[in-house]
Design a protein around this motif. Structure first.
Motif, PDB file in Angstrom:
ATOM      1  N   ALA A 114       0.832  -1.198   0.000  1.00 31.54           N
ATOM      2  CA  ALA A 114       0.000   0.000   0.000  1.00 31.54           C
ATOM      3  C   ALA A 114       0.871   1.254   0.000  1.00 31.54           C
ATOM      4  CB  ALA A 114      -0.926  -0.002   1.219  1.00 31.54           C
ATOM      5  N   GLY A 115       0.310   2.335  -0.540  1.00 29.85           N
ATOM      6  CA  GLY A 115       1.025   3.607  -0.550  1.00 29.85           C
ATOM      7  C   GLY A 115       0.629   4.449  -1.741  1.00 29.85           C
ATOM      8  N   ARG A 142      -5.521  -2.622  -2.797  1.00 31.74           N
ATOM      9  CA  ARG A 142      -6.804  -1.928  -2.941  1.00 31.74           C
ATOM     10  C   ARG A 142      -7.889  -2.843  -3.511  1.00 31.74           C
ATOM     11  NH1 ARG A 142      -4.807   3.763  -5.783  1.00 31.74           N
ATOM     12  NH2 ARG A 142      -3.209   4.323  -4.233  1.00 31.74           N
ATOM     13  N   ILE A 143      -7.523  -4.061  -3.910  1.00 29.78           N
ATOM     14  CA  ILE A 143      -8.461  -4.969  -4.556  1.00 29.78           C
ATOM     15  C   ILE A 143      -9.056  -5.918  -3.518  1.00 29.78           C
ATOM     16  CG2 ILE A 143      -8.773  -6.663  -6.391  1.00 29.78           C
ATOM     17  CD1 ILE A 143      -7.851  -3.895  -7.350  1.00 29.78           C
ATOM     18  N   MET A 163      -4.034  -9.214  -1.805  1.00 32.22           N
ATOM     19  CA  MET A 163      -5.160  -8.295  -1.944  1.00 32.22           C
ATOM     20  C   MET A 163      -5.684  -7.866  -0.569  1.00 32.22           C
ATOM     21  SD  MET A 163      -7.160 -10.046  -5.179  1.00 32.22           S
ATOM     22  CE  MET A 163      -6.327 -10.332  -6.736  1.00 32.22           C
ATOM     23  N   ALA A 164      -6.783  -7.133  -0.567  1.00 32.96           N
ATOM     24  CA  ALA A 164      -7.322  -6.559   0.664  1.00 32.96           C
ATOM     25  C   ALA A 164      -8.292  -7.528   1.342  1.00 32.96           C
ATOM     26  CB  ALA A 164      -8.042  -5.242   0.353  1.00 32.96           C
ATOM     27  N   TYR A 165      -8.079  -7.753   2.638  1.00 34.77           N
ATOM     28  CA  TYR A 165      -8.972  -8.597   3.435  1.00 34.77           C
ATOM     29  C   TYR A 165      -8.685  -8.342   4.915  1.00 34.77           C
ATOM     30  CZ  TYR A 165      -4.726 -11.455   3.545  1.00 34.77           C
ATOM     31  OH  TYR A 165      -3.427 -11.879   3.689  1.00 34.77           O
ATOM     32  N   GLY A 166      -9.651  -8.688   5.761  1.00 30.56           N
ATOM     33  CA  GLY A 166      -9.466  -8.528   7.185  1.00 30.56           C
ATOM     34  C   GLY A 166      -8.673  -9.679   7.782  1.00 30.56           C
ATOM     35  N   PRO A 167      -8.084  -9.485   8.960  1.00 27.50           N
ATOM     36  CA  PRO A 167      -7.298 -10.553   9.602  1.00 27.50           C
ATOM     37  C   PRO A 167      -8.107 -11.832   9.809  1.00 27.50           C
ATOM     38  CG  PRO A 167      -6.975  -8.462  10.726  1.00 27.50           C
ATOM     39  CD  PRO A 167      -8.080  -8.242   9.752  1.00 27.50           C
TER      40      PRO A 167
END
Length: 324
Positions: A114-115, A142-143, A163-167
């Motif tokens: 990220a950034g 961001r996906i 990709m993006a996901y919660g723990p």
């Protein structure tokens, strides 16, 4: 192996899937008749400076019947967005355009972490802009990973951990990546190769691996069965090759001696095709991360010992039961 090299391997092994994921807007026009080939880096070294050689994975898409003009995709992986240089990418694309005599160049940048990053480069003065360089950006963090849980695109499935996901979804993300690999990749060598890719980027800890084994026992069993088949296939292939060589040697040195040497060579070659690595993968899937001492024992074990341990792994409940 660096992240850059991991992604180069991925893109070169699965070029169509990589273009379809990372450059979807341009990929729609690429049909089954198109030919996708990497531009060999050796062709670029004399023309481009050393600092540019590690930047690229250029893929040339051509239509053999000539009905469409070829198009070049330049895919760069950038681990840290803060290090990304849009000037360097623009310079590189202009060099490629001149070198290959084409204006059909699609720059693509895949961001691993990220950034913020610049999205274009505009050069000009008070009266106007004279160079406007843009690129396709695919920022993996961001996906949403869930959007690709059931994707038929193997590159997407392998990149679920990036990709993006919660723990709380980490184990499920790992499981869908592994399931995508087993469903979409039939080649055993590539399965092993990209199981490492998933492991590197998912980085499950020991507790998460325990949850994975409890929540997805069928997937664990499938990978174990695959590993056993891979061992057996490697051993049989090695024995066959060794036997053939032994027969040839037997003509010159005596049939009996040649067959004996060939069988032994075959057995060693069979073991050399990856049995220690496969057993390590089986043990890790079933018991979690392995101590360094166990890794050393597996790597130094002989063929008979590796096969014995592989036989025990399905029924064993602890690591000690396998290696006793």
């Amino acid at each position: 192996m660096t992240h850059d090299q991991n992604f180069k391997n991925l893109i070169l092994d699965y070029p169509r899937q990589a273009i379809a994921l990372f450059a979807a807007s341009e990929a729609r026009a690429i049909d089954a008749d198109a030919r996708v080939t990497p531009v060999r880096q050796e062709q670029l070294q004399e023309r481009l400076g050393e600092r540019f050689r590690e930047l690229d994975v250029p893929l040339l898409v051509e239509w053999p019947d000539g009905r469409r003009e070829a198009i070049l995709f330049v895919i760069e992986e950038e681990t840290e967005p803060a290090r990304f240089s849009v000037h360097r990418l623009a310079h590189y694309c202009l060099d490629l355009s001149e070198l290959l005599d084409t204006r059909r160049v699609v720059p693509v940048v895949v961001f691993l972490h990220a950034g913020a990053f610049p999205e274009q480069l505009a050069l000009g003065g008070d009266a106007g802009t004279y160079l406007d360089f843009r690129f396709l950006a695919y920022a993996l963090p961001r996906i949403p990973a869930r959007q690709h849980f059931d994707s038929p695109n193997l590159v997407a499935r392998l990149n679920l951990p990036n990709m993006a996901y919660g723990p709380e979804d980490k184990v499920d993300v790992y499981a869908h990546a592994v399931r995508g690999l087993t469903d979409l990749e039939p080649d055993p060598e590539r399965r092993l190769k990209y199981l490492d890719f998933i492991d590197i980027y998912a980085a499950l800890d020991e507790n998460e691996r325990i949850v994975y084994r409890q929540r997805y026992p069928e997937e664990v069993a499938e990978m174990t069965r695959f590993a056993e088949r891979f061992i057996q296939q490697g051993l049989e292939q090695g024995l066959e090759q060794g036997l053939e060589q032994g027969i040839e040697q037997g003509i010159e040195q005596g049939l009996e001696q040649g067959l004996e040497q060939g069988l032994e060579k075959g057995r060693q070659e069979g073991i050399g095709l990856g049995e220690a690595r496969v057993l390590t993968r089986q043990l890790t899937l079933k018991f979690g991360p392995l101590p360094e001492a166990v890794l050393t024992r597996v790597e130094s074990a002989d063929a008979d010992t590796l096969l014995l341990w592989s036989d025990r792994i399905l029924s064993a409940k602890t690591l000690d039961e396998v290696l006793q």
